[in-house]
Write an enzyme that holds these catalytic residues in place. Structure first.
Site, PDB file in Angstrom:
ATOM      1  N   LYS A   9     -12.500 -74.284   7.337  1.00 17.24           N
ATOM      2  CA  LYS A   9     -11.080 -74.111   6.600  1.00 17.24           C
ATOM      3  C   LYS A   9     -10.276 -73.657   8.023  1.00 17.24           C
ATOM      4  O   LYS A   9     -10.732 -73.687   9.324  1.00 17.24           O
ATOM      5  CB  LYS A   9     -11.202 -72.716   6.058  1.00 17.24           C
ATOM      6  CG  LYS A   9     -11.885 -72.892   4.544  1.00 17.24           C
ATOM      7  CD  LYS A   9     -11.709 -71.258   3.823  1.00 17.24           C
ATOM      8  CE  LYS A   9     -12.514 -71.393   2.496  1.00 17.24           C
ATOM      9  NZ  LYS A   9     -12.350 -70.293   1.828  1.00 17.24           N
ATOM     10  N   TYR A  49      -7.652 -74.971  -6.009  1.00 13.66           N
ATOM     11  CA  TYR A  49      -7.994 -73.575  -6.187  1.00 13.66           C
ATOM     12  C   TYR A  49      -7.430 -73.089  -7.744  1.00 13.66           C
ATOM     13  O   TYR A  49      -7.186 -71.888  -7.802  1.00 13.66           O
ATOM     14  CB  TYR A  49      -7.487 -72.728  -5.133  1.00 13.66           C
ATOM     15  CG  TYR A  49      -8.524 -72.950  -4.013  1.00 13.66           C
ATOM     16  CD1 TYR A  49      -9.702 -72.207  -4.206  1.00 13.66           C
ATOM     17  CD2 TYR A  49      -8.051 -72.977  -2.617  1.00 13.66           C
ATOM     18  CE1 TYR A  49     -10.621 -72.254  -3.058  1.00 13.66           C
ATOM     19  CE2 TYR A  49      -8.777 -72.876  -1.558  1.00 13.66           C
ATOM     20  CZ  TYR A  49     -10.257 -72.503  -1.894  1.00 13.66           C
ATOM     21  OH  TYR A  49     -10.944 -72.463  -0.736  1.00 13.66           O
ATOM     22  N   ARG A  85     -24.762 -72.772  -0.068  1.00 12.79           N
ATOM     23  CA  ARG A  85     -24.121 -71.427  -0.333  1.00 12.79           C
ATOM     24  C   ARG A  85     -24.862 -70.261   0.698  1.00 12.79           C
ATOM     25  O   ARG A  85     -24.411 -69.118   0.889  1.00 12.79           O
ATOM     26  CB  ARG A  85     -24.147 -71.195  -1.899  1.00 12.79           C
ATOM     27  CG  ARG A  85     -23.007 -72.130  -2.223  1.00 12.79           C
ATOM     28  CD  ARG A  85     -22.975 -71.537  -3.888  1.00 12.79           C
ATOM     29  NE  ARG A  85     -22.236 -70.456  -4.130  1.00 12.79           N
ATOM     30  CZ  ARG A  85     -21.168 -69.988  -4.102  1.00 12.79           C
ATOM     31  NH1 ARG A  85     -20.153 -70.919  -3.796  1.00 12.79           N
ATOM     32  NH2 ARG A  85     -20.559 -69.029  -4.443  1.00 12.79           N
ATOM     33  N   THR A  91     -18.829 -64.351   0.165  1.00 14.88           N
ATOM     34  CA  THR A  91     -17.250 -64.635   0.339  1.00 14.88           C
ATOM     35  C   THR A  91     -16.682 -63.572   1.365  1.00 14.88           C
ATOM     36  O   THR A  91     -15.897 -64.026   2.207  1.00 14.88           O
ATOM     37  CB  THR A  91     -16.595 -64.527  -0.857  1.00 14.88           C
ATOM     38  OG1 THR A  91     -17.165 -65.707  -1.776  1.00 14.88           O
ATOM     39  CG2 THR A  91     -15.046 -64.976  -0.896  1.00 14.88           C
ATOM     40  N   ARG A 102     -20.316 -67.295   7.569  1.00 13.91           N
ATOM     41  CA  ARG A 102     -19.246 -66.126   7.640  1.00 13.91           C
ATOM     42  C   ARG A 102     -19.489 -64.920   8.181  1.00 13.91           C
ATOM     43  O   ARG A 102     -18.643 -64.378   8.958  1.00 13.91           O
ATOM     44  CB  ARG A 102     -19.008 -65.739   6.148  1.00 13.91           C
ATOM     45  CG  ARG A 102     -18.375 -67.233   5.298  1.00 13.91           C
ATOM     46  CD  ARG A 102     -18.476 -66.918   3.791  1.00 13.91           C
ATOM     47  NE  ARG A 102     -17.680 -67.928   3.244  1.00 13.91           N
ATOM     48  CZ  ARG A 102     -17.827 -68.218   1.891  1.00 13.91           C
ATOM     49  NH1 ARG A 102     -18.872 -67.712   1.244  1.00 13.91           N
ATOM     50  NH2 ARG A 102     -16.877 -69.127   1.310  1.00 13.91           N
ATOM     51  N   ASN A 112     -12.053 -67.164   5.467  1.00 15.04           N
ATOM     52  CA  ASN A 112     -13.673 -66.954   5.680  1.00 15.04           C
ATOM     53  C   ASN A 112     -14.339 -68.286   6.218  1.00 15.04           C
ATOM     54  O   ASN A 112     -15.477 -68.392   5.827  1.00 15.04           O
ATOM     55  CB  ASN A 112     -14.105 -66.256   4.364  1.00 15.04           C
ATOM     56  CG  ASN A 112     -13.996 -67.174   3.278  1.00 15.04           C
ATOM     57  OD1 ASN A 112     -13.164 -68.343   3.186  1.00 15.04           O
ATOM     58  ND2 ASN A 112     -14.319 -66.868   2.049  1.00 15.04           N
ATOM     59  N   HIS A 115     -15.733 -73.298   2.867  1.00 10.30           N
ATOM     60  CA  HIS A 115     -15.930 -73.338   1.351  1.00 10.30           C
ATOM     61  C   HIS A 115     -16.839 -73.969   1.133  1.00 10.30           C
ATOM     62  O   HIS A 115     -17.578 -75.138   1.655  1.00 10.30           O
ATOM     63  CB  HIS A 115     -14.619 -73.981   0.544  1.00 10.30           C
ATOM     64  CG  HIS A 115     -15.022 -74.104  -0.715  1.00 10.30           C
ATOM     65  ND1 HIS A 115     -14.617 -73.333  -1.699  1.00 10.30           N
ATOM     66  CD2 HIS A 115     -15.267 -75.425  -1.130  1.00 10.30           C
ATOM     67  CE1 HIS A 115     -14.912 -73.997  -2.777  1.00 10.30           C
ATOM     68  NE2 HIS A 115     -15.343 -75.272  -2.494  1.00 10.30           N
ATOM     69  N   GLU A 126     -15.119 -81.904  -6.707  1.00 10.56           N
ATOM     70  CA  GLU A 126     -14.594 -81.464  -5.617  1.00 10.56           C
ATOM     71  C   GLU A 126     -14.742 -82.720  -4.674  1.00 10.56           C
ATOM     72  O   GLU A 126     -13.591 -83.289  -3.899  1.00 10.56           O
ATOM     73  CB  GLU A 126     -15.123 -80.098  -4.984  1.00 10.56           C
ATOM     74  CG  GLU A 126     -14.569 -79.038  -5.731  1.00 10.56           C
ATOM     75  CD  GLU A 126     -15.186 -77.684  -5.328  1.00 10.56           C
ATOM     76  OE1 GLU A 126     -14.900 -76.654  -5.839  1.00 10.56           O
ATOM     77  OE2 GLU A 126     -16.102 -77.660  -4.390  1.00 10.56           O
TER      78      GLU A 126
HETATM   79  P1  CMP Z   1     -13.702 -69.793  -1.416  1.00 11.20           P
HETATM   80  O1  CMP Z   1     -15.199 -69.835  -1.360  1.00 11.20           O
HETATM   81  O2  CMP Z   1     -12.990 -71.176  -0.628  1.00 11.20           O
HETATM   82  O3  CMP Z   1     -13.009 -69.691  -2.931  1.00 11.20           O
HETATM   83  C1  CMP Z   1     -11.905 -69.104  -3.275  1.00 11.20           C
HETATM   84  C2  CMP Z   1     -11.431 -68.425  -1.777  1.00 11.20           C
HETATM   85  O4  CMP Z   1     -10.410 -67.527  -2.154  1.00 11.20           O
HETATM   86  C3  CMP Z   1     -12.296 -67.606  -0.895  1.00 11.20           C
HETATM   87  O5  CMP Z   1     -13.106 -68.632  -0.592  1.00 11.20           O
HETATM   88  C4  CMP Z   1     -11.462 -66.995  -0.091  1.00 11.20           C
HETATM   89  O6  CMP Z   1     -10.918 -67.782   0.884  1.00 11.20           O
HETATM   90  C5  CMP Z   1     -10.494 -66.585  -1.030  1.00 11.20           C
HETATM   91  N1  CMP Z   1     -10.634 -65.147  -1.651  1.00 11.20           N
HETATM   92  C6  CMP Z   1     -11.494 -64.815  -2.531  1.00 11.20           C
HETATM   93  N2  CMP Z   1     -11.341 -63.461  -2.758  1.00 11.20           N
HETATM   94  C7  CMP Z   1     -10.288 -62.967  -2.090  1.00 11.20           C
HETATM   95  C8  CMP Z   1      -9.751 -61.811  -1.884  1.00 11.20           C
HETATM   96  N3  CMP Z   1     -10.301 -60.679  -2.628  1.00 11.20           N
HETATM   97  N4  CMP Z   1      -8.741 -61.728  -1.248  1.00 11.20           N
HETATM   98  C9  CMP Z   1      -8.264 -62.850  -0.639  1.00 11.20           C
HETATM   99  N5  CMP Z   1      -8.795 -64.067  -0.630  1.00 11.20           N
HETATM  100  C10 CMP Z   1      -9.872 -64.077  -1.346  1.00 11.20           C
END
Ligand code: CMP
Length: 137
Positions: A9, A49, A85, A91, A102, A112, A115, A126
């Site tokens: 990212k 998303y 994962r 996350t 992460r 983070n 993905h 995807e």
């Molecule tokens: P990702 O695994 O790409 O899937 C959805 C993304 O949304 C996640 O990683 C984060 O970048 C973002 N995300 C998930 N939860 C939150 C949250 N509570 N607040 C802000 N961003 C979030």
């Protein structure tokens, strides 16, 4: 053998972490079949998303994912979806295990660093969103 989809990212690309993250990926016996640097358009980010459309963080997430270049990748290996994962970590970096991408690099729950697809079915969706079959070598 299984394939999964990965994004390095904008926060991680900005900090020159593509090589560091790919080292962790390759050390985990996942092969990088395809990799390209690109900008996401707002429209692409919203579609990618869309499952989070109703979440309070959706607009901020789209802004963040379009804030700079990112690296989209296809990974292949045994149990690639679960394996990737596991090496990404939770996350929320605060909850991520030691040694995960992460835990090492994420700045926040939003920024983070990486993905990874959450299922083989979503991995295929995807992957085909970003890559032609002929690019996977
Ligand atoms: P990702 O695994 O790409 O899937 C959805 C993304 O949304 C996640 O990683 C984060 O970048 C973002 N995300 C998930 N939860 C939150 C949250 N509570 N607040 C802000 N961003 C979030």
């Amino acid at each position: 053998m299984q394939r999964t989809f990965s994004i390095i990212k904008p926060d991680a690309v900005k900090r020159n972490l593509i090589g560091h993250i790919n080292q962790i990926i390759e050390n985990s016996e996942l092969k990088i079949l395809a990799s390209k640097k690109m900008y996401l358009t707002k429209n692409q980010a919203e579609i990618f998303y869309q499952v989070h459309k109703q979440r309070p963080f959706f607009n901020s997430l789209v802004n963040y994912m379009t804030s700079g270049p990112l690296q989209v990748q296809v990974l292949e290996g045994m149990d690639a979806v679960a394996k990737y994962r596991k090496i990404m970590g939770a996350t929320n970096p605060v909850e991520a295990e030691e040694g995960t991408i992460r835990k090492l690099y994420a700045e926040s729950i939003e920024a983070n660093s990486v993905h990874g697809s959450d299922s083989e079915e979503n991995a295929n969706i995807e992957i085909s969103f970003f890559f032609a079959g002929s690019e996977l070598v």
